[in-house]
Design an enzyme around this catalytic site. Sequence first.
Site: not given
Length: 487
Positions: A167, A416, A441
């Site tokens: 991320s 995602d 994710h």
Amino acid sequence: MRSIPTFVLLALPLLDWYVVFGYGIRKGPETNQDISYTTHYITQKVDHFGFANDNTYKQRYLLNDQHWRPGSPIFFYTGNEGAIDWFCNNTGIMWEWAPSFNAMLIFAEHRYYGESLPYGNKSFDSPNHLNYLTSEQALADFVSLIADVKQRMPATSKSPVVAFGGSYGGMLAAWLRMKYPSAVVGAFAASAPIWEFGDLVPLGGFAVVTTKSYASANPNCPIIIRRSWSVMDQLASSVEGREFLASALGLCNPVKSSAEVKSWLSSTWINLAMANYPYKANFLEPLPAWPVKAICSHLSDINLDHKELVHAVRHAVDVYYNYTGSASCYKTSESATGNLGDQGWDIQSCTEMVMPMSNDGVNDMFEPSPWNMTAVTEDCQKKFKLTPRPDWIIRQYGGRNISAHSNIIFSNGLLDPWSAGGVMQSISESLVAIVIADGAHHVDLRSSHPDDPISVQMARKKEKAIIAHWLGYQPKSLKATVGRNVL
Ligand SMILES: *[C@@H]1O[C@H](CO)[C@@H](O)[C@H](O)[C@H]1NC(C)=O
Ligand SMILES: *[C@@H]1O[C@H](CO)[C@@H](O)[C@H](O)[C@H]1NC(C)=O
Ligand SMILES: *[C@@H]1O[C@H](CO)[C@@H](O)[C@H](O)[C@H]1NC(C)=O
Ligand SMILES: *[C@@H]1O[C@H](CO)[C@@H](O)[C@H](O)[C@H]1NC(C)=O
Ligand SMILES: *[C@@H]1O[C@H](CO)[C@@H](O)[C@H](O)[C@H]1NC(C)=O
């Protein structure tokens, strides 16, 4: 730590987009690694880039060297927007690979999160104190920490360092390699939307990918969700309708307007798409395997009348917020977690991390919502007395033109939403894109699980082989050193 299962929140200052950006989930039941680490603090300059401010602060980092041998590599997690112990516990793949590489593990906390607060409990009280919350300062912390470890532990001086991150942490890992190539031999950047800035990718991409995830679970699902917005508007236009909404949706609070309900639901659907893992897991909430499919099993009949539709939405919401049966009612103010936790990301998205997004309600299942930079700017000035610089990240890190760099893995899952801002095609032989068909994710950073789809298993194999290659292992010698599970 926060009381609710830990999470990382990306609260974009964009109308109703409160999106959880973060880390997947807690250690799953199949994860047997023994997570044990020692906690350390390094004194860092608050300002790495000037000489007027001599303030220092203590940055926290966690270390595990149970598998490490002199000269063998260091795997370095570039911490993102949350307390580092949680990332440490939730990046199972580093723990899983450590024995193969005899790697030392270091998890570095990002400044302004967890315990690493430059001005203690005054860190957030004024623009002066917030001034040092930037990705550039964070990277400078990381590179100083690496240098410090190597100095204090001479046996590590020749150890190659590999950056890991997911991320925003993945963005930092990639940028660390770009900006400080002498400090890390390569970076594994999982679900890192480094192009979710300016006009590098279409503004609607995030919403479109989310919608596709739902459509692939059940084609009627996004149609029903799209229809639900106007149904709620209609219901919320009368007192009786608002009362119905509150009771049918199991809300703790009375409904004042449809906006709050719709905003809560859109965040819920987005968070679910991110947490759409193939096995039962504990994300922001405990969830069944493939939760989007579970949600959409309640949203499959397109012939429902208004009230039936709201009841169907309730059943879907129950899957997310009441899988364990312990919720008594739902708060629309707590879309993700019940606890906003760290405030740092709100600040960052009001300075450098401006990620423009919009919905059109046609190509996606959300309500139309254009991007309005003026509104975002006003909001940031009002909340924090800060004015965003939306172009800066592109100038600082090169935008799409990053071909001069090397040794970065960009992995993204097609399920995602954040893949819309990621690097989806390899740029060169050593800037490698790995696209995981069945991935949400950064599922690949999590510990492996018996129910991982083949695409996830293949991705991890490839990632491990690429890292081995950076570290100079010949496939054979790697096999000889580390045994069966490599390459
Ligand atoms: C991380 O794992 C350690 C060891 O299992 C545990 O003591 C700690 O509470 C965990 N922290 C978080 C935030 O999950
Ligand atoms: C802030 O920290 C100081 C020093 O650690 C402490 O005395 C004070 O009570 C704290 N204030 C708040 C509001 O937590
Ligand atoms: C959650 O589930 C439990 C057990 O089924 C139920 O008693 C409770 O009413 C549910 N809560 C909500 C808000 O639906
Ligand atoms: C954008 O936001 C500003 C400030 O809130 C507002 O005045 C303006 O009308 C908005 N523009 C559009 C196109 O909605
Ligand atoms: C991209 O950057 C390289 C140098 O790193 C430069 O040679 C090239 O002209 C740039 N391309 C574009 C399209 O800006």
